[in-house]
Scaffold this motif. Structure first.
Motif, PDB file in Angstrom:
ATOM      1  N   UNK A  29       0.839  -1.199   0.000  1.00 36.09           N
ATOM      2  CA  UNK A  29       0.000   0.000   0.000  1.00 36.09           C
ATOM      3  C   UNK A  29       0.877   1.252   0.000  1.00 36.09           C
ATOM      4  N   UNK A  30       1.810   1.338   0.928  1.00 35.48           N
ATOM      5  CA  UNK A  30       2.694   2.505   1.004  1.00 35.48           C
ATOM      6  C   UNK A  30       2.112   3.607   1.870  1.00 35.48           C
ATOM      7  N   UNK A  31       3.001   4.312   2.576  1.00 38.20           N
ATOM      8  CA  UNK A  31       2.578   5.319   3.555  1.00 38.20           C
ATOM      9  C   UNK A  31       2.215   6.660   2.938  1.00 38.20           C
ATOM     10  N   UNK A  35       4.660  12.274  -1.314  1.00 36.06           N
ATOM     11  CA  UNK A  35       5.652  12.559  -0.273  1.00 36.06           C
ATOM     12  C   UNK A  35       6.101  14.021  -0.303  1.00 36.06           C
ATOM     13  N   UNK A  36       6.262  14.574  -1.480  1.00 37.43           N
ATOM     14  CA  UNK A  36       6.716  15.961  -1.588  1.00 37.43           C
ATOM     15  C   UNK A  36       5.726  16.925  -0.952  1.00 37.43           C
ATOM     16  N   UNK A  37       4.452  16.625  -1.096  1.00 35.39           N
ATOM     17  CA  UNK A  37       3.410  17.478  -0.522  1.00 35.39           C
ATOM     18  C   UNK A  37       3.008  17.024   0.883  1.00 35.39           C
ATOM     19  N   UNK A 142       2.513   5.836  14.541  1.00 40.62           N
ATOM     20  CA  UNK A 142       2.825   7.192  14.069  1.00 40.62           C
ATOM     21  C   UNK A 142       4.207   7.688  14.484  1.00 40.62           C
ATOM     22  N   UNK A 143       4.958   6.882  15.212  1.00 44.07           N
ATOM     23  CA  UNK A 143       6.154   7.396  15.888  1.00 44.07           C
ATOM     24  C   UNK A 143       7.197   7.998  14.945  1.00 44.07           C
ATOM     25  N   UNK A 144       7.287   7.512  13.706  1.00 47.78           N
ATOM     26  CA  UNK A 144       8.247   8.059  12.740  1.00 47.78           C
ATOM     27  C   UNK A 144       7.658   9.182  11.901  1.00 47.78           C
ATOM     28  N   UNK A 145       6.420   9.551  12.204  1.00 45.70           N
ATOM     29  CA  UNK A 145       5.732  10.600  11.448  1.00 45.70           C
ATOM     30  C   UNK A 145       5.233  11.645  12.445  1.00 45.70           C
ATOM     31  N   UNK A 146       6.160  12.506  12.898  1.00 43.63           N
ATOM     32  CA  UNK A 146       5.881  13.431  13.990  1.00 43.63           C
ATOM     33  C   UNK A 146       4.713  14.362  13.752  1.00 43.63           C
ATOM     34  N   UNK A 147       4.377  14.620  12.474  1.00 44.26           N
ATOM     35  CA  UNK A 147       3.267  15.527  12.196  1.00 44.26           C
ATOM     36  C   UNK A 147       1.922  14.841  12.385  1.00 44.26           C
TER      37      UNK A 147
END
Length: 211
Positions: A29-31, A35-37, A142-147
């Protein structure tokens, strides 16, 4: 099972006698949508959380006796606070077994100064049903995605004293479950074998073929 019998240090899978390593975020699926936006693929995070919860529910029953360990790296100033997100998901009213401690025996090769240590809080005397597991798992996904919120920066270990195993969801990519006896992990291995991390699958299958 005493928590001291298991090394609470990542990677849990490689630091303990017997373990399983699961892929949590489905790579097919992919996160990201873009990615740029910084546009996330919510289907990825929904699937990761669902998978983590299903594995957890196989390993933990509502009335199992458990402890929660949360730890962070400290340069001497940082510490775990009573209002940290993980602790707010635990019904601490039902227990007075809350221990704050400092540790230098884990990740010792990375501790370059005397002031550096790992600051840990251990909450014991719990049943699984006393903890909002889903919200903790979400924060770890979510730990690697701080936003993304909620997210946490430390490490969380779920210790199941009834079944004698320890579970660690290290981030959206994977989850480790370890035990002192191979037989303890057999139900998890059989139920969720399709989610075993491909990198470690051959080794895991070989170990479990001995039973």
């Amino acid at each position: 099972m005493s928590q001291n019998e298991i090394t609470l240090e990542k990677p849990l899978f490689y630091n303990n006698p017997f373990g399983l390593r699961f892929e949590i975020g489905p790579t097919e699926i992919g996160a990201w949508v873009n990615r740029e936006k910084r546009k996330f693929n919510e289907k990825y995070f929904d699937a990761a959380l669902e998978r983590a919860q299903r594995i957890f529910d196989t390993a933990f029953s509502p009335l199992d006796d458990i402890s929660i360990v949360y730890q962070i790296f400290s340069d001497g100033r940082r510490k775990v606070k009573k209002n940290d997100y993980i602790l707010r998901q635990i019904n601490t009213i039902i227990t007075n077994e809350i221990l704050f401690s400092k540790h230098r025996e884990i990740y010792s090769e990375n501790l370059n100064y005397k002031c550096q240590h790992w600051h840990r809080v251990t909450v014991s005397g719990l049943k699984t049903e006393n903890v909002n597991i889903n919200k903790i798992l979400l924060s770890l996904v979510n730990t690697d995605f701080g936003v993304r919120s909620p997210s946490v920066g430390g490490e969380c270990y779920f210790i199941n004293h009834t079944k004698s195993l320890v579970l660690n969801l290290y981030d959206d990519r994977g989850m480790d479950v370890v035990a002192l006896k191979l037989e303890t992990l057999l139900p998890l291995y059989k139920t969720h074998t399709e989610w075993l991390l491909s990198y470690d699958r051959e080794h895991i299958d070989e170990v479990f073929s001995q039973i």
